[in-house]
Design a protein around this motif. Structure first.
Motif, short mmCIF file in Angstrom:
data_model
loop_
_atom_site.label_atom_id
_atom_site.label_comp_id
_atom_site.label_asym_id
_atom_site.label_seq_id
_atom_site.Cartn_x
_atom_site.Cartn_y
_atom_site.Cartn_z
N THR A 1 0.91 -1.24 -0.11
CA THR A 1 -0.08 -0.04 -0.08
C THR A 1 0.90 1.25 0.00
O THR A 1 1.63 1.38 1.00
CB THR A 1 -1.06 0.01 1.14
OG1 THR A 1 -1.61 -1.22 1.14
CG2 THR A 1 -1.91 1.34 1.37
N GLU B 1 -4.64 6.31 -1.36
CA GLU B 1 -3.67 5.14 -1.25
C GLU B 1 -3.90 4.25 -2.58
O GLU B 1 -4.93 4.65 -3.27
CB GLU B 1 -4.04 4.40 -0.21
CG GLU B 1 -5.56 3.84 0.17
CD GLU B 1 -5.61 3.09 1.43
OE1 GLU B 1 -6.17 2.10 1.20
OE2 GLU B 1 -5.18 3.65 2.54
N HIS C 1 -2.88 0.32 -3.92
CA HIS C 1 -2.51 -1.01 -3.69
C HIS C 1 -1.86 -1.83 -4.82
O HIS C 1 -2.40 -1.54 -5.93
CB HIS C 1 -3.77 -1.73 -3.20
CG HIS C 1 -4.66 -1.15 -2.11
ND1 HIS C 1 -3.85 -1.19 -0.70
CD2 HIS C 1 -5.49 -0.40 -1.95
CE1 HIS C 1 -4.77 -0.43 0.05
NE2 HIS C 1 -5.79 0.04 -0.65
N GLU D 1 3.28 -1.37 4.11
CA GLU D 1 2.87 -0.13 3.60
C GLU D 1 4.13 0.76 3.14
O GLU D 1 5.27 0.67 4.10
CB GLU D 1 2.29 0.69 4.74
CG GLU D 1 1.69 1.97 4.52
CD GLU D 1 0.82 2.55 5.55
OE1 GLU D 1 1.29 3.68 6.47
OE2 GLU D 1 -0.43 2.06 5.67
#
Length: 234
Positions: free
Chosen positions: A185, A192, A194, A231
């Motif tokens: 992410t 955001e 993905h 992340e």
């Protein structure tokens, strides 16, 4: 002669008074220590533990000033880590003093043991756990007493059947392992993106790990935020 007899009588009376005061002080000490230990035993009984205790012997030569106030008593160490704790007894009166009194305390309760030999790195499941009654404070490493603190962990070292589970024997499992497919992410504020990736090393939640973006083959370093999730900042 009368003066000598009177002086002797006064000395005997003073000695008797001192002995009586010392006896009263020792009774105060014993009462304060016993009250502390009984309160501790009652509190642990409410949690399902059985506490047995015995006070150590007071030094017969003890000569402390009588305490006008109520004595205070507390453990000077953690009774969960030793069966021989020391109690701190204090007087906060006009002539304050403190002393240490040994005691024997055993805390018996439920512990979890290995139901069979466990290999290092093996995930702890319910089938690997047996329940037994044991003296919990007989070692400096307190055992794990809540099942939820044990299940799902990994063995940090090998264990024989019957070994008591303590924090030294288990650790949090890696949230990501080398070769795992992960969700990467990229985050910037509320925005955001993905994408799928592959972990290039092992890591636990909160640690940094190198991952490969499977779409671009680019390698980036991100923070593990959960099992299979990494992340990276944008």
């Amino acid at each position: 002669m009368r003066i000598l007899i009177l002086s002797t009588a006064m000395l005997l009376a003073a000695g008797a008074a001192m002995a009586q005061a010392a006896s009263a002080t020792q009774e105060q000490i014993t009462a304060a220590a016993s009250a502390l230990l009984q309160a501790f035993a009652d509190a642990q009984a409410a949690e399902g533990y059985v506490v047995d205790f015995e006070l150590g012997q007071l030094d017969p030569r003890l000569n402390l000033a009588a305490c006008g106030d109520q004595l205070t008593a507390e453990f000077s160490g953690d009774p969960w880590q030793t069966t021989q704790p020391t109690l701190l007894i204090q007087c906060e009166g006009q002539r304050p003093w403190r002393m240490y009194l040994p005691a024997t305390v055993t805390i018996t309760g439920q512990v979890f043991t290995a139901s069979r030999p466990v290999a290092r790195g093996e995930r702890i499941t319910r089938g690997l756990v047996s329940v037994e009654q044991s003296v919990i404070n007989s070692t400096r490493r307190a055992p794990i007493t809540a099942l939820e603190d044990l299940l799902g962990k990994e063995a940090s070292r090998s264990m024989n059947r019957g070994t008591v589970y303590t924090p030294a024997y288990v650790e949090e499992p890696d949230a990501v392992q080398r070769g795992d497919h992960v969700i990467i992410t990229a985050r910037s504020g509320s925005f955001e993106v993905h994408t799928r990736g592959k972990a290039l090393a092992n890591g636990q939640t909160g640690e940094q790990v190198l991952v490969e973006n499977l779409s671009s083959s680019r390698r980036v370093r991100g923070r593990i935020v959960g099992p299979g999730r990494v992340e990276i900042p944008m």
